[in-house]
Design a protein around this motif. Structure first.
Motif: not given
Length: 159
Positions: A79-97, A146-150
């Motif tokens: 966790q010390e390697d990461m900036a808070q609130g920034v996606v990086s290796v080791g984070t879980t990201v909740k995404l909405k298609d 198939a194209g671009v996903i946002q």
């Protein structure tokens, strides 16, 4: 030529170390026994048990070399390697298609730990690359066949 750094979570490091130990302590011994038994059957030129055991031995030794190289070049993400609130290796990201409204959670891991069936995606995958460095609320575009996903980033957590 320098070897490629392998990003691992603590869990991933432990898993690779356990596999290496199992291969060295258990599988090597098992296959050596099988080779010894197969030699006892006589003529090695037509001995399928011997061939099969030798092939397994080669596979095991190759995997041991691969694991040792990965562990030698491992960088454990903390966790010390990461900036808070920034996606990086080791984070879980909740995404909405944004097209279909589906919500999915992905854990960003190094390629050695990638397991898409369990939503553990590599930092080198198209989605992983698109997410790295982004923050909550950002909209990312991922080029797929198939194209671009946002996706909109709804949340970011360190594991």
């Amino acid at each position: 030529m320098s070897e490629k750094e392998v990003f691992l979570t603590r869990e991933g490091l432990q898993k690779l170390e356990d596999e290496l130990e199992h291969l060295k302590a258990v599988k090597r011994r098992e296959v050596a026994e099988r080779i010894k038994e197969a030699i006892g059957f006589g003529d090695l030129s037509e001995n399928s048990e011997y061939e099969e055991a030798k092939n397994e031995q080669a596979f095991i030794e190759g995997r041991i070399i691969t694991l040792e190289k990965m562990l030698r070049n491992a960088r454990v993400i903390s966790q010390e390697d990461m900036a808070q609130g920034v996606v990086s290796v080791g984070t879980t990201v909740k995404l909405k298609d944004l097209e279909f409204g589906d919500v999915v959670n992905y854990t960003i891991v190094g390629s050695a730990e990638s397991d898409p069936a369990n939503n553990r995606i590599s930092n080198e995958s198209p989605v992983g690359q698109a997410l790295l460095g982004k923050t909550k609320g950002a909209v990312v575009e991922v080029n797929v066949p198939a194209g671009v996903i946002q996706y909109e980033i709804l949340d970011i957590k360190f594991n």
